[in-house]
Design a protein around this motif. Sequence first.
Motif, mmCIF file in Angstrom:
data_model
loop_
_atom_site.group_PDB
_atom_site.id
_atom_site.type_symbol
_atom_site.label_atom_id
_atom_site.label_comp_id
_atom_site.label_asym_id
_atom_site.label_seq_id
_atom_site.Cartn_x
_atom_site.Cartn_y
_atom_site.Cartn_z
ATOM 1 N N TYR A 421 10.849 -24.278 3.386
ATOM 2 C CA TYR A 421 10.191 -25.563 3.177
ATOM 3 C C TYR A 421 11.029 -26.586 2.398
ATOM 4 O O TYR A 421 10.496 -27.607 1.965
ATOM 5 C CB TYR A 421 8.843 -25.375 2.443
ATOM 6 C CG TYR A 421 8.005 -24.266 2.987
ATOM 7 C CD1 TYR A 421 7.472 -24.336 4.257
ATOM 8 C CD2 TYR A 421 7.753 -23.125 2.229
ATOM 9 C CE1 TYR A 421 6.697 -23.311 4.767
ATOM 10 C CE2 TYR A 421 6.990 -22.087 2.729
ATOM 11 C CZ TYR A 421 6.467 -22.184 3.993
ATOM 12 O OH TYR A 421 5.702 -21.165 4.495
ATOM 13 N N THR A 422 12.316 -26.349 2.167
ATOM 14 C CA THR A 422 13.100 -27.294 1.370
ATOM 15 C C THR A 422 13.227 -28.642 2.071
ATOM 16 O O THR A 422 13.085 -29.693 1.426
ATOM 17 C CB THR A 422 14.492 -26.716 1.082
ATOM 18 O OG1 THR A 422 15.109 -26.310 2.319
ATOM 19 C CG2 THR A 422 14.396 -25.516 0.157
ATOM 20 N N SER A 423 13.491 -28.649 3.360
ATOM 21 C CA SER A 423 13.621 -29.928 4.076
ATOM 22 C C SER A 423 12.276 -30.639 4.176
ATOM 23 O O SER A 423 12.178 -31.855 3.970
ATOM 24 C CB SER A 423 14.193 -29.692 5.471
ATOM 25 O OG SER A 423 15.501 -29.166 5.407
ATOM 26 N N MET A 424 11.215 -29.917 4.471
ATOM 27 C CA MET A 424 9.900 -30.524 4.659
ATOM 28 C C MET A 424 9.359 -31.075 3.338
ATOM 29 O O MET A 424 8.935 -32.229 3.256
ATOM 30 C CB MET A 424 8.931 -29.504 5.247
ATOM 31 C CG MET A 424 7.538 -30.032 5.501
ATOM 32 S SD MET A 424 6.483 -28.827 6.333
ATOM 33 C CE MET A 424 6.449 -27.505 5.100
ATOM 34 N N TRP A 425 9.379 -30.253 2.290
ATOM 35 C CA TRP A 425 8.845 -30.701 1.002
ATOM 36 C C TRP A 425 9.748 -31.728 0.340
ATOM 37 O O TRP A 425 9.272 -32.623 -0.365
ATOM 38 C CB TRP A 425 8.640 -29.505 0.085
ATOM 39 C CG TRP A 425 7.505 -28.631 0.518
ATOM 40 C CD1 TRP A 425 6.596 -28.905 1.484
ATOM 41 C CD2 TRP A 425 7.160 -27.349 -0.012
ATOM 42 N NE1 TRP A 425 5.704 -27.877 1.605
ATOM 43 C CE2 TRP A 425 6.026 -26.896 0.705
ATOM 44 C CE3 TRP A 425 7.690 -26.534 -0.988
ATOM 45 C CZ2 TRP A 425 5.429 -25.680 0.448
ATOM 46 C CZ3 TRP A 425 7.098 -25.308 -1.249
ATOM 47 C CH2 TRP A 425 5.980 -24.884 -0.543
ATOM 48 N N HIS A 444 18.106 -35.073 4.565
ATOM 49 C CA HIS A 444 19.019 -34.061 4.029
ATOM 50 C C HIS A 444 19.283 -34.289 2.539
ATOM 51 O O HIS A 444 19.414 -33.329 1.773
ATOM 52 C CB HIS A 444 20.325 -34.080 4.810
ATOM 53 C CG HIS A 444 20.143 -33.973 6.292
ATOM 54 N ND1 HIS A 444 19.539 -32.892 6.889
ATOM 55 C CD2 HIS A 444 20.454 -34.833 7.293
ATOM 56 C CE1 HIS A 444 19.499 -33.070 8.202
ATOM 57 N NE2 HIS A 444 20.046 -34.242 8.476
ATOM 58 N N ASP A 445 19.382 -35.558 2.114
ATOM 59 C CA ASP A 445 19.546 -35.841 0.685
ATOM 60 C C ASP A 445 18.332 -35.351 -0.103
ATOM 61 O O ASP A 445 18.464 -34.772 -1.190
ATOM 62 C CB ASP A 445 19.743 -37.331 0.466
ATOM 63 C CG ASP A 445 20.976 -37.873 1.173
ATOM 64 O OD1 ASP A 445 21.953 -37.113 1.290
ATOM 65 O OD2 ASP A 445 20.952 -39.032 1.610
ATOM 66 N N ALA A 446 17.148 -35.609 0.432
ATOM 67 C CA ALA A 446 15.931 -35.133 -0.232
ATOM 68 C C ALA A 446 15.884 -33.608 -0.271
ATOM 69 O O ALA A 446 15.407 -33.016 -1.250
ATOM 70 C CB ALA A 446 14.699 -35.685 0.482
ATOM 71 N N ALA A 447 16.383 -32.959 0.782
ATOM 72 C CA ALA A 447 16.432 -31.495 0.773
ATOM 73 C C ALA A 447 17.368 -30.990 -0.315
ATOM 74 O O ALA A 447 17.115 -29.935 -0.923
ATOM 75 C CB ALA A 447 16.876 -30.982 2.140
ATOM 76 N N GLY A 448 18.473 -31.704 -0.572
ATOM 77 C CA GLY A 448 19.357 -31.313 -1.666
ATOM 78 C C GLY A 448 18.649 -31.327 -3.010
ATOM 79 O O GLY A 448 18.860 -30.456 -3.853
ATOM 80 N N ILE A 449 17.772 -32.329 -3.229
ATOM 81 C CA ILE A 449 16.983 -32.363 -4.469
ATOM 82 C C ILE A 449 16.032 -31.174 -4.529
ATOM 83 O O ILE A 449 15.879 -30.532 -5.580
ATOM 84 C CB ILE A 449 16.214 -33.693 -4.553
ATOM 85 C CG1 ILE A 449 17.189 -34.862 -4.589
ATOM 86 C CG2 ILE A 449 15.305 -33.706 -5.779
ATOM 87 C CD1 ILE A 449 16.510 -36.212 -4.592
ATOM 88 N N ARG A 462 7.146 -33.896 -6.542
ATOM 89 C CA ARG A 462 7.408 -34.944 -7.517
ATOM 90 C C ARG A 462 6.159 -35.208 -8.328
ATOM 91 O O ARG A 462 5.039 -35.102 -7.834
ATOM 92 C CB ARG A 462 7.844 -36.223 -6.789
ATOM 93 C CG ARG A 462 8.317 -37.353 -7.683
ATOM 94 C CD ARG A 462 8.878 -38.474 -6.810
ATOM 95 N NE ARG A 462 9.365 -39.582 -7.606
ATOM 96 C CZ ARG A 462 8.633 -40.628 -7.930
ATOM 97 N NH1 ARG A 462 7.375 -40.700 -7.521
ATOM 98 N NH2 ARG A 462 9.147 -41.609 -8.649
ATOM 99 N N ARG A 463 6.311 -35.595 -9.581
ATOM 100 C CA ARG A 463 5.159 -35.841 -10.438
ATOM 101 C C ARG A 463 4.427 -37.107 -10.009
ATOM 102 O O ARG A 463 4.973 -37.984 -9.369
ATOM 103 C CB ARG A 463 5.612 -35.950 -11.892
ATOM 104 C CG ARG A 463 6.213 -34.644 -12.402
ATOM 105 C CD ARG A 463 6.769 -34.786 -13.782
ATOM 106 N NE ARG A 463 5.691 -35.109 -14.715
ATOM 107 C CZ ARG A 463 5.912 -35.432 -15.988
ATOM 108 N NH1 ARG A 463 7.140 -35.488 -16.441
ATOM 109 N NH2 ARG A 463 4.902 -35.697 -16.788
#
Length: 538
Positions: A421-425, A444-449, A462-463
């Motif tokens: 779920y790293t890419s989706m979340w 892909h940048d968001a998946a890196g986070i 994210r909060r």
Amino acid sequence: MGAVREVSASFVVPGPSGVAVRDRLKHLTGQDERVLRAVGSYQGGLASRDLKARCVDGLDHDAESWAVRKRGLTGVSSSRIAGAITKASHDQWALARRGLAAHIRSLEAGIGTLRHRLSLPVGSKGTKRAAGGYRSRGEWFQKSRRLKSLEDRHAAAVADWRAGRVRVVRGGKRLLNTRHHLAEAGLTEEEWRERWFLAADGESGKRYGNETIRVTPEGQVSIKLPASLAHLANSAHGRYTLISTTIGFAHRGVEWADRVEANRAVAYRIHYDTGRGRWYLTASWQKPVVQTVPLEAARAGGVIGVDTNADHLAAYRLDTHGNPVGEPHRFPYDLSGSAGHRDAQVRHALTRLLHWARQTGVTAVAVEDLNFGAEKTREKYGRRKRFRQLISGLPTGKLRARLVSMAAEHGLAIIAVDPAYTSMWGAQHWQKPLTTPHRTMSRHDAAGIAIGRRALGHPIRRRTTPPPHDRSDRAGHRTVQAAPGAPGREEPRPRIPGPRTRSVPPEAARTRATRTPKTVRDVRSARAWVQDSPLLTE
């Protein structure tokens, strides 16, 4: 919607256990090349017969049979050459055995998918988690025939597994196919046979760490010839010294020199590159086992989360609290062309990534623990051939191995995380909030986070957004990330008595004394209630 699967815990990847460096053998004379080819041909014949003997043993192989094979080879070569040959045969048989097991698992996955889809009515729709029925009766019929073919192949593979039988060829299947199609490859039989190599294991305590292939600290190379080739020796004790060539390792040369001067074990391999027409010598040795850095120590300086893609690495830096810092970085590579070109592209991208990681001062790089072994079958993706090729082209194994070895030289730890779920979340919680007119955030940048936050032990989400400005809590503090146990997160604040909480009424006298009056009447009342302090006089 299906249940979310349990996410595995992150862990620090162990460092490399060995080192290999290579240098070119230049200025070889005709006699040098003839001797190297003769020794390589002789050693190749011994290796082929030993591999055949190892395959015949099958599951009955044990330490005693290994010792018998090694003693037989030692009599016609040397103990170091015999050790290198028997070890290579054993490793090759074990690799073929693991490949057979992976082939059986792939067949089982394909058979299961086919049986499921054949059991559904023709034209039935699938779900996000499972495929539906086939679109026509003709496709259903063709897939039923393929199911029978896979079942036959599975039965044959299982029979080979139980009997300990492997399909293996020395040098690899590509070299064998080239031998069977010399005309298409543009080679003659003599040119095909030029693919020689000779190797010898090192031994601590022997002079310069290797008795068979010896390289002095000055770079002089000599070979201990077998008894049948002793007439080619040009040095004492049946050795042949390469006349006009020396070795000087540009990479790790000091480390190699320290080992050979201390007579510590170094293994050597000499091979001929037919594509370039060059001879090379590779030196390798084992490194002492280093205790893996604890996970908390690896997280101490923040991490860089890296998302692996088909054509680039998407990386984002995060501090210890999980806050994205700076801008996203992307390191492209081109995986088309030859194997050497692809390897150079991956190595260059990793070099740029690690240099940036050292500049930022982080202590670890977080990557996904990817494994596409069961994700390439056409039974799962059907006609999506381009997508299957895309998954197959991801350099997961090579990239991970290179990243671990290269990061160890830079003093960086590698944290492997579950890829679920790293890419989706990441896209759900981070892509839109971090997109600005001056910053373009990709999925892909968001998946890196997301990968970096999972490596740090934080939840990916994210909060929540802070409350509006017209409330008592002002915006600007709740979106900053913090550890799960830190106070002041998005959870409800504890009701502590005081003027800034609604749990108890405020102090009336203090409120009347400090509030700003809004009308003339309020001003008079305020002045009536608030008295100035008397002046102090002597």
